[in-house]
Design a protein around this motif. Structure first.
Motif, short mmCIF file in Angstrom:
data_model
loop_
_atom_site.label_atom_id
_atom_site.label_comp_id
_atom_site.label_asym_id
_atom_site.label_seq_id
_atom_site.Cartn_x
_atom_site.Cartn_y
_atom_site.Cartn_z
N ASP A 190 0.81 -1.22 0.00
CA ASP A 190 0.00 0.00 0.00
C ASP A 190 0.84 1.26 0.00
O ASP A 190 0.45 2.28 -0.60
CB ASP A 190 -0.92 0.02 1.22
N ASP A 217 -3.72 -3.35 3.05
CA ASP A 217 -4.82 -2.62 3.69
C ASP A 217 -4.37 -1.99 5.00
O ASP A 217 -4.92 -2.25 6.07
CB ASP A 217 -6.05 -3.50 3.93
N ASP A 254 -7.64 3.65 3.82
CA ASP A 254 -9.04 4.05 3.94
C ASP A 254 -9.21 5.54 4.16
O ASP A 254 -10.33 6.02 4.33
CB ASP A 254 -9.70 3.27 5.09
N ARG A 256 -6.48 -7.11 1.45
CA ARG A 256 -6.39 -7.05 2.91
C ARG A 256 -5.76 -8.31 3.47
O ARG A 256 -6.20 -9.43 3.18
CB ARG A 256 -7.77 -6.85 3.54
#
Length: 327
Positions: free
Chosen positions: A244, A272, A277, A287
């Motif tokens: 990420d 994740d 987010d 995830r």
């Protein structure tokens, strides 16, 4: 039996006593060759540093965590989960951080000296010599989110291969055809398995990657590596970033060049992390089941401490694709 002293180690290794001291200090100026020689002799003779002998008397009930890349938010999240779960079990967590450019073998020697009940390793690859020494010292070691070619090593990992496949299938299903990917560190099992799954699906569908770049799991390196890909005459319309942090760097690079995400460029990450987010990113990503991975790791440790034979056990846990706005 006579006590093994630093002087005896120095004589056996053919170095000074100061070199013996520096060999057990992370980040010291000692050459890799001398450090390796001292550690090998110390392990053979059963030498314990004074700090190791002192710590050994107070380390009962602790689990050592050996970690390298703490700049990646994934690992502090793992650290927090581990700490909470161990506290619930009446145990303590001790962090042994590998300094930049440092040797995991040096840190593992410190873990052995510390005499914790067990060790969890989240980064790098242990040498076969250190793995054997841990077994000789009856120190259970569990690799977390990585494996290595040693049939006796115990590990808990997510399905990195399956996650790579998920990303490729997702991008192809959405009509993306000029697909590139940004790789992590090439000697890690996480990179090897994520890339293998991703490339297998592309090959099965007759698709050749449009481009590739090495981001080494780093935001800064990935940002530098991605910009030329996006600034090319025929840029990709999708990028798979193997973690990420690199995906966030790709989104930032795209914005700087006026490229719309996901309209012009789909970007998919892996892990994740909490930042995925954030409203500024809303990253589509794979995830990892961190809570379950931590639980399985601690279960293997408890089984080993109770006398169960768990050497060579590898538990691979399923991942899930989290759809947000970047894909």
């Amino acid at each position: 039996m006579a006590k093994v002293t630093a002087r005896i180690v120095a004589q056996e290794a053919g170095v000074s006593m100061a070199a013996v001291t520096r060999a057990f200090q992370p980040g010291s100026s000692l050459s890799d060759d001398k450090r390796r020689r001292v550690l090998q002799v110390a392990a053979k003779l059963g030498y314990k540093t004074p700090s190791g002998r002192t710590l050994g008397r107070i380390a009962t009930g602790t689990i050592s965590l050996v970690a390298g890349d703490l700049s990646n938010p994934f690992y502090p999240a793992v650290l927090e989960e581990l700490s909470q779960r161990l506290h619930e079990r009446g145990r303590k967590l001790v962090l042994h951080a590998i300094p930049p450019g440092g040797s995991i073998d040096l840190v593992m020697q410190q873990v052995i000296d510390y005499r914790a009940d067990a060790a969890i390793v989240t980064s790098a690859t242990m040498s076969s010599r250190l793995a054997s020494e841990c077994r000789r010292q009856n120190l259970p070691v569990v690799l977390f989110n990585r494996v290595q070619p040693d049939a006796r090593m115990t590990a808990v990992t997510c399905d990195n291969y399956g996650g790579g496949r998920m990303v490729a299938e997702y991008l192809l299903a959405r009509g993306r055809s000029r697909i590139g990917y940004v790789t992590g560190l090439r000697n890690t099992s996480t990179h090897l398995e994520r890339a293998r799954g991703f490339l297998d699906v592309l090959q099965e569908n007759g698709v050749t990657p449009e481009c590739t770049a090495s981001g080494e799991f780093s935001y800064v390196r990935a940002k530098d590596a991605v910009r030329p890909l996006l600034d090319a005459a025929s840029p990709p319309d999708a990028l798979f970033c193997e973690n990420d942090v690199m995906a966030l760097a790709a989104i930032d690079s795209a914005r700087e060049l006026g490229i719309r995400v996901p309209e012009d460029l789909a970007i998919i990450g892996f892990d994740d992390i909490p930042q995925a987010d954030w409203a500024a990113y809303r990253l589509t990503t794979v995830r990892q089941p961190v809570r379950r991975m931590v639980g399985e790791t601690l279960e293997l440790i408890e089984l080993s401490l109770s006398g169960e034979a768990v050497d060579g056990t590898i538990r691979i846990l399923p991942v899930s694709l989290i759809e947000r706005n970047s894909g």
